[in-house]
Design a protein around this motif. Structure first.
Motif, PDB file in Angstrom:
ATOM      1  N   LEU A  77       3.430  50.633 -35.564  1.00 38.46           N
ATOM      2  CA  LEU A  77       3.078  51.371 -34.498  1.00 38.46           C
ATOM      3  C   LEU A  77       2.204  50.704 -33.880  1.00 38.46           C
ATOM      4  O   LEU A  77       0.743  50.750 -33.773  1.00 38.46           O
ATOM      5  N   PRO A 132       0.898  51.516 -30.530  1.00 38.74           N
ATOM      6  CA  PRO A 132       0.602  51.599 -28.815  1.00 38.74           C
ATOM      7  C   PRO A 132      -0.385  51.211 -27.833  1.00 38.74           C
ATOM      8  O   PRO A 132      -1.257  51.037 -28.257  1.00 38.74           O
ATOM      9  N   TYR A 147       2.504  58.770 -28.397  1.00 40.97           N
ATOM     10  CA  TYR A 147       3.068  58.481 -29.608  1.00 40.97           C
ATOM     11  C   TYR A 147       2.724  59.477 -30.326  1.00 40.97           C
ATOM     12  O   TYR A 147       4.116  59.650 -31.792  1.00 40.97           O
TER      13      TYR A 147
END
Length: 185
Positions: A122, A124, A131
Motif C-alpha cells: 500500500l 497511499p 487506507y
C-alpha cells in the motif's frame, strides 16, 4: 525510473508525477526488497507470490516484484492516467499476462476479489487516512494467505495506529519515508 533487479533489471519504467501520484524512490524500493529477502521476521517469499498492489500508480513495486519472479500482481489504481501508463509499462515489458489491473476505487475492487494474496503493498497519498478502511476490509474478507506480509509506505512524521488490524513486525525509515511491515491480526 528503472527496474533494480531480476529478469528485467535495468529496463526503464514510464512514470507520472503529479499531485495525486509520486514515484517510489529506487533506494526505498531496494530496501523493501532487501528486507523481504533477508529479514528473519518476515517469512513471505517474493518468488511465486500472489501480490496485491494498492494505490499502485504506474506500478513500480508490482513490476519490480514480477521481475523478481512473483507469480502474479493485481494492481488497483483509480487515477486513469496512472493506470494507462501502468498498462503501457506492462505491455512494453511483456509481463501483462502476469497481471490484473483495476482502474477503480480500492474498496470497490476489494469487495469483488475472491483470491488470496501473500504480499500486500500500500502506497497511499501521504494525506490519505482512508487506507485503514481498506486494511479492515482485507482483514474482514480474509483474502490473505496464512503466510503473508503487509507493506505500507508512509511519510516519516506520520503517527500510525494499526490497533487491532495489523501487528507491525518491523518499521524502517528512509529520508522522507517510513515503511511498515505487518501481518493481519
Amino acid at each position: 525510473m528503472r527496474i533494480i533487479s531480476g529478469t528485467l533489471k535495468g529496463k526503464s519504467i514510464n512514470f507520472l508525477k503529479n499531485k495525486n501520484t509520486r514515484p517510489l524512490k529506487d533506494s526505498v524500493k531496494e530496501s523493501i526488497f532487501n528486507i523481504l529477502n533477508h529479514s528473519n521476521l518476515i517469512k513471505t517469499d517474493i518468488q511465486n507470490a500472489n501480490i496485491l498492489d494498492l494505490y499502485s500508480g504506474v506500478g513500480s513495486f508490482g513490476i519490480e516484484s514480477l521481475s523478481r519472479n512473483a507469480k502474479r500482481v493485481t494492481f488497483i489504481e483509480k487515477d486513469i492516467n496512472a493506470s494507462n501508463i501502468l498498462k503501457e509499462n506492462l505491455k512494453k515489458l511483456s509481463i501483462f499476462q502476469k497481471s490484473k489491473i483495476f482502474t477503480d476505487k480500492i474498496e470497490n475492487v476489494l469487495n469483488r476479489l475472491e483470491e488470496k494474496f501473500n504480499i500486500f503493498f500500500l502506497d497511499p497519498p501521504f494525506t490519505d487516512k482512508n487506507y485503514f478502511l481498506n486494511l479492515e476490509l482485507i482483514k474482514n474478507r480474509k483474502i490473505f494467505e496464512e503466510n503473508h506480509i503487509v507493506i505500507i509506505h508512509r511519510e516519516k512524521r506520520s503517527k500510525e495506529n494499526f490497533g487491532n488490524i495489523l501487528h507491525i513486525v518491523e518499521t524502517k525509515q528512509y529520508a522522507r519515508s517510513k515503511i511498515f511491515f505487518g501481518k493481519f491480526i
